[in-house]
Design a protein around this motif. Structure first.
Motif, mmCIF file in Angstrom:
data_model
loop_
_atom_site.group_PDB
_atom_site.id
_atom_site.type_symbol
_atom_site.label_atom_id
_atom_site.label_comp_id
_atom_site.label_asym_id
_atom_site.label_seq_id
_atom_site.Cartn_x
_atom_site.Cartn_y
_atom_site.Cartn_z
ATOM 1 N N ILE A 17 5.189 4.433 14.218
ATOM 2 C CA ILE A 17 6.044 3.578 13.402
ATOM 3 C C ILE A 17 7.279 3.173 14.189
ATOM 4 O O ILE A 17 7.733 2.026 14.130
ATOM 5 C CB ILE A 17 6.475 4.340 12.124
ATOM 6 N N VAL B 158 1.616 12.101 6.185
ATOM 7 C CA VAL B 158 1.529 13.093 7.254
ATOM 8 C C VAL B 158 2.796 13.940 7.278
ATOM 9 O O VAL B 158 2.753 15.167 7.380
ATOM 10 C CB VAL B 158 1.313 12.396 8.612
ATOM 11 N N SER C 153 1.191 6.038 5.276
ATOM 12 C CA SER C 153 0.396 7.091 5.903
ATOM 13 C C SER C 153 1.289 8.016 6.724
ATOM 14 O O SER C 153 1.076 9.225 6.774
ATOM 15 C CB SER C 153 -0.708 6.492 6.766
ATOM 16 N N ALA C 154 2.336 7.438 7.335
ATOM 17 C CA ALA C 154 3.269 8.293 8.068
ATOM 18 C C ALA C 154 3.956 9.264 7.112
ATOM 19 O O ALA C 154 4.128 10.451 7.434
ATOM 20 C CB ALA C 154 4.304 7.434 8.790
ATOM 21 N N GLN D 186 3.269 17.959 6.846
ATOM 22 C CA GLN D 186 3.727 18.744 8.002
ATOM 23 C C GLN D 186 5.009 19.531 7.721
ATOM 24 O O GLN D 186 5.187 20.618 8.239
ATOM 25 C CB GLN D 186 3.982 17.825 9.199
ATOM 26 N N VAL E 219 -4.951 2.612 10.143
ATOM 27 C CA VAL E 219 -3.491 2.560 10.186
ATOM 28 C C VAL E 219 -3.029 2.255 11.603
ATOM 29 O O VAL E 219 -2.205 1.369 11.834
ATOM 30 C CB VAL E 219 -2.918 3.899 9.689
ATOM 31 N N PHE F 275 -4.473 8.292 -0.045
ATOM 32 C CA PHE F 275 -4.854 6.891 -0.067
ATOM 33 C C PHE F 275 -5.866 6.617 -1.175
ATOM 34 O O PHE F 275 -5.931 5.509 -1.709
ATOM 35 C CB PHE F 275 -5.427 6.504 1.296
ATOM 36 N N SER G 239 1.713 -5.943 3.815
ATOM 37 C CA SER G 239 0.641 -5.026 3.437
ATOM 38 C C SER G 239 0.369 -4.018 4.540
ATOM 39 O O SER G 239 0.236 -2.820 4.295
ATOM 40 C CB SER G 239 -0.643 -5.800 3.158
ATOM 41 N N MET G 240 0.285 -4.508 5.768
ATOM 42 C CA MET G 240 -0.061 -3.605 6.857
ATOM 43 C C MET G 240 1.058 -2.618 7.138
ATOM 44 O O MET G 240 0.823 -1.447 7.402
ATOM 45 C CB MET G 240 -0.386 -4.422 8.107
ATOM 46 N N ILE G 241 2.303 -3.121 7.083
ATOM 47 C CA ILE G 241 3.423 -2.238 7.374
ATOM 48 C C ILE G 241 3.547 -1.156 6.299
ATOM 49 O O ILE G 241 3.755 0.022 6.599
ATOM 50 C CB ILE G 241 4.724 -3.052 7.521
ATOM 51 N N PHE H 211 0.826 -1.202 0.000
ATOM 52 C CA PHE H 211 0.000 0.000 0.000
ATOM 53 C C PHE H 211 0.862 1.254 0.000
ATOM 54 O O PHE H 211 0.366 2.346 0.221
ATOM 55 C CB PHE H 211 -0.948 0.003 1.203
ATOM 56 N N PHE I 64 1.672 -9.035 6.808
ATOM 57 C CA PHE I 64 2.497 -8.076 7.524
ATOM 58 C C PHE I 64 2.972 -6.990 6.580
ATOM 59 O O PHE I 64 2.919 -5.806 6.890
ATOM 60 C CB PHE I 64 3.717 -8.772 8.121
ATOM 61 N N LEU J 223 1.164 0.056 4.568
ATOM 62 C CA LEU J 223 0.074 1.007 4.801
ATOM 63 C C LEU J 223 0.469 2.012 5.881
ATOM 64 O O LEU J 223 0.283 3.226 5.725
ATOM 65 C CB LEU J 223 -1.184 0.246 5.216
ATOM 66 N N ALA J 224 1.055 1.493 6.967
ATOM 67 C CA ALA J 224 1.443 2.370 8.066
ATOM 68 C C ALA J 224 2.533 3.346 7.623
ATOM 69 O O ALA J 224 2.448 4.556 7.883
ATOM 70 C CB ALA J 224 1.927 1.532 9.248
ATOM 71 N N VAL J 225 3.547 2.817 6.928
ATOM 72 C CA VAL J 225 4.657 3.681 6.511
ATOM 73 C C VAL J 225 4.154 4.752 5.535
ATOM 74 O O VAL J 225 4.495 5.930 5.645
ATOM 75 C CB VAL J 225 5.776 2.842 5.858
#
Lengths: 373, 340
Positions: free
Chosen positions: B320, A157, A153-154, A161, B276, A283, A145-147, A87, A143, A149-151
């Motif tokens: 993270i 952000v 989205s970070a 910022q 997330v 996303f 896929s989820m990781i 993702f 894992f 996705l997290a990275v």
């Protein structure tokens, strides 16, 4: 739990060999008359858009299709050929866009700064892809896929910022090198009745880079390397037993795909003369890419062309159709809401779900099957 | 992963499974560690309570997902839409019963909240059952297809929410007496967060009791370990799986209600935004582990709050960072579930 192959293998020993076209397409022919026809039509229309249609809307649509062909093909390399669901693809797309945007905005509007921006973006993408791959491709697909996705989205952000560098939510607008600006006129006379300007030059830059990238990726998936990827997708354990280092191959695939996505992002930024979180990092774009790959056909590469063309056209023109339908049904409860022009994604989503079940090979797989029967 | 067989050799009396204290100790240790950095104890209490509340809400949303995964080996990327759906379901109650929320009575307000929760759980439970039947069941066993198809379900359901309730964000009001904060000395605790901690703890204890002290819980845990054997003993494992999926969806709906009142705005994408965090939490906890999910939620929320207070810039990537550190320490998560 029986392991059914998710995607029909595209390997076919009986393919014709030799010839210029076969060389260009890496011997991976469309293998269906209807499919060849559609592909030729799409590419011809894309190539001649500046001469066929007037106005900026069709040209922008065509440019978007070119960009998404590269992006979707690179995602297909990952999803369709390697069986990896990431993702974080928009992250690399965004890095490419920001590379060009920051280069041209901070270093001045010339080719040198665009090149610096692109190279910096490619390096960033490669490093990130290697890091994510080595850390999380060892574990199970979920894992990863989820990781990702997290990275991703970070990163989104982070990009919104760090407004000092990226322009925050507003994004960056920048000047293009002179040869790509609308004021640029390479020829004094109109060519085939169309006055060539910098926009059209920019469009052809996009078109040819996109086609080049596509053929390159087609070459990669049909190389021995690509075969190993497909072997890993079909049976990871067996591929490993044959002596292929699965993690290394998967990481390499994700790096290649990330680099191609970066190039696509750079192209989009060049075309829009702008890059911001919403155009490349959101996303929603990730979901669009998924839809395009699956509806076009996973693991076929040509699916990218069809998926991207269909989706972008739907995005631009289906809404008009739905608006007409919605008006016609006014008065009936709920129904007009369902075909409200803003709900076009609902129907593509449904098509997506049906695609995954009924024809895992997408449109391309369907056309090829039709030929066989 | 390897020592499952080692435990089956004690025939007379099963050895008590050792409780893994290390991850449990992590939370208080972290809280105490943060105290000297933050300095003022009152700020620390405020941050800790806020973090706990946040953690409970994340736990409510994540617990269903991790349970479904642990039991059925199914990953539902569309889980987020149940959170949104639960949030929107509150409108069904808040519309006709607006008076209860405006009334200045703790009883009526809590009853309203409870009614919202029950409605949301019913709605998401029913939709969950349909979702399981239509979207998920045809793709059991293939993770790649599961991810794709549940994403598709997410898109369709999210768009359906748009079609039903409109695409613009909808503001909702917290019931009157749940607004504001308790002030004890110079410690400030928002009332709603205290309520959220209470509900979260209640659900966690309920789940633990259900899983560890009842026959159904026994079957569920046995199903996680070895579904074929449970089936061979004459239990309909499929029915069990479906009910767990429905329960998981209903829990997401419950989390959605709490999350909606916390944000006080409804958008169809709100579930996916929080997903997330949910994924990070279940990775940290160990896929399939309810206890790990609980500890992970609180850990992530506390760290986010402390870091947000100490170094706001860093807060964005603190999740993270926590995930990376935990995975380096325990690659399978805090409480690795056997068999996987």
């Amino acid at each position: 739990m029986t392991a059914t192959p998710a995607i029909p293998a595209s390997f076919d020993e009986a393919r014709p060999r030799g010839g210029l076209l076969a060389g260009l397409l890496s011997s991976d022919m469309p293998r269906s008359r209807a499919l060849s026809f559609i592909l030729i039509a799409i590419v011809l229309v894309l190539a001649l858009t500046p001469f066929l249609f007037s106005g900026s809307q069709p040209l922008s649509t065509a440019a978007k299709i070119c960009v998404f062909i590269v992006l979707v093909a690179s995602y297909d390399l990952l999803l369709g050929y390697s069986g990896i669901v990431s993702f974080a693809h928009t992250m690399f797309f965004g890095i490419g866009g920001y590379g060009i945007a920051i280069g041209l905005e901070k270093l001045g509007a010339d080719w040198g700064s665009a090149a610096i921006g692109l190279v910096a973006a490619l390096c960033t993408s490669a490093i990130l892809a290697i890091a994510i791959g080595l850390l999380s491709l060892r574990v199970r697909a979920i894992f990863f896929s989820m990781i990702t996705l997290a990275v991703a989205s970070a990163m989104a952000v982070l990009a919104s910022q760090m407004s000092g560098i990226t322009g925050g939510e507003d994004g960056l607008s920048f000047q293009l090198p002179y040869a790509l600006r609308p004021a640029f006129r390479p020829f004094a006379e109109p060519v085939f009745g169309v006055m060539i300007n910098g926009r059209i030059v920019a469009y052809y830059l996009l078109f040819f880079v996109a086609m080049g990238m596509f053929l390159l990726m087609l070459r990669i998936v049909n190389s021995p390397f690509g075969r190993v990827l497909q072997a890993i997708r079909e049976n990871e354990f067996r591929a490993e037993a044959l002596g292929y280092r699965v993690v290394a191959y998967r990481t390499a695939a994700s790096v290649i795909s990330a680099l191609a996505a970066t190039v696509a992002g750079a192209l989009l930024a060049l075309w829009l003369r702008y890059n911001g979180p919403d155009t490349t990092l959101s996303f929603a774009i990730m979901i669009d890419i998924l839809l395009m790959v699956v509806i076009g056909g996973m693991g076929t590469m040509y699916g990218a062309i069809i998926g991207a063309a269909l989706f972008v056209l739907a995005q631009s023109y289906l809404q008009v159709l739905m608006e007409a339908g919605s008006k016609a049904l006014a008065g009936i409860p709920l129904l007009p809401n369902l075909i409200h022009p803003d709900r076009w994604l609902l129907w593509l989503g449904a098509l997506f779900v049906i695609s995954v079940y009924a024809f895992p090979g997408g449109i391309v797989g369907r056309l090829r099957q039709g030929k066989r029967n | 992963m390897t020592d499952i067989t080692a435990e089956t050799t004690a025939p007379t009396e099963l050895p008590r499974t050792k409780t893994d204290w290390m991850p449990l100790a992590l939370v208080p240790a972290l809280a105490l560690l943060a105290l000297p950095f933050i300095g003022s104890p009152s700020a620390w209490v405020t941050l800790t309570v806020a973090g706990l509340a946040m953690g409970m809400m994340i736990f409510l949303m994540a617990s269903g997902l991790t349970l479904v995964f642990g039991l059925m080996d199914i990953i539902n990327f569309g889980h987020g839409v149940f959170i949104s759906l639960g949030a929107y379901a509150t409108l069904l109650v808040l519309g006709p019963l607006a008076g209860w929320g405006a009334a200045d009575s703790v009883g009526l307000n809590l009853a309203l909240l409870l009614l919202c929760i029950v409605t949301a759980m019913a709605v998401t439970g029913i939709v969950g059952a349909v979702f399981e039947r239509v979207i998920v069941r045809p793709v059991y066993g293939s993770h790649l297809k599961q991810i794709l198809v549940t994403m598709g379900g997410l898109i369709v359901t999210e768009q359906a929410i748009h079609a039903l309730w409109g695409a613009s964000p909808i503001p909702i009001r917290l019931p009157e007496t749940l607004r504001g904060a308790f002030v004890i000395g110079d410690i400030v605790m928002e009332r709603y967060r205290v309520v959220a901690v209470g509900i979260g703890l209640l659900v966690f204890l309920g789940m633990q009791l259900l899983l560890n002290r009842t026959r159904i819980g026994l079957l569920i845990r046995a199903g996680v370990e070895n579904p074929e054997m449970v089936e061979a003993l004459g239990y309909r494992i499929r029915r069990l799986f479906v009910s767990v999926f429905v329960a998981g969806s209903a829990l997401a709906g419950l989390g959605g209600v709490m999350w909606a009142f916390y944000r006080q705005t409804l958008t169809a994408g709100m579930g996916m935004e929080v997903m997330v965090l949910v994924f990070i939490v279940i990775i940290i906890g160990g896929l399939g582990s309810v206890g790990g999910c609980f500890v992970g939620s609180i850990l992530v929320a506390l760290v986010a709050n402390y870091v947000g207070f100490l170094a706001p810039k860093l807060a964005l990537i603190s999740n993270i960072l926590v995930m990376a550190l935990v995975l380096i320490w325990r690659p399978q998560g805090l409480f690795p579930v056997a068999r996987r």
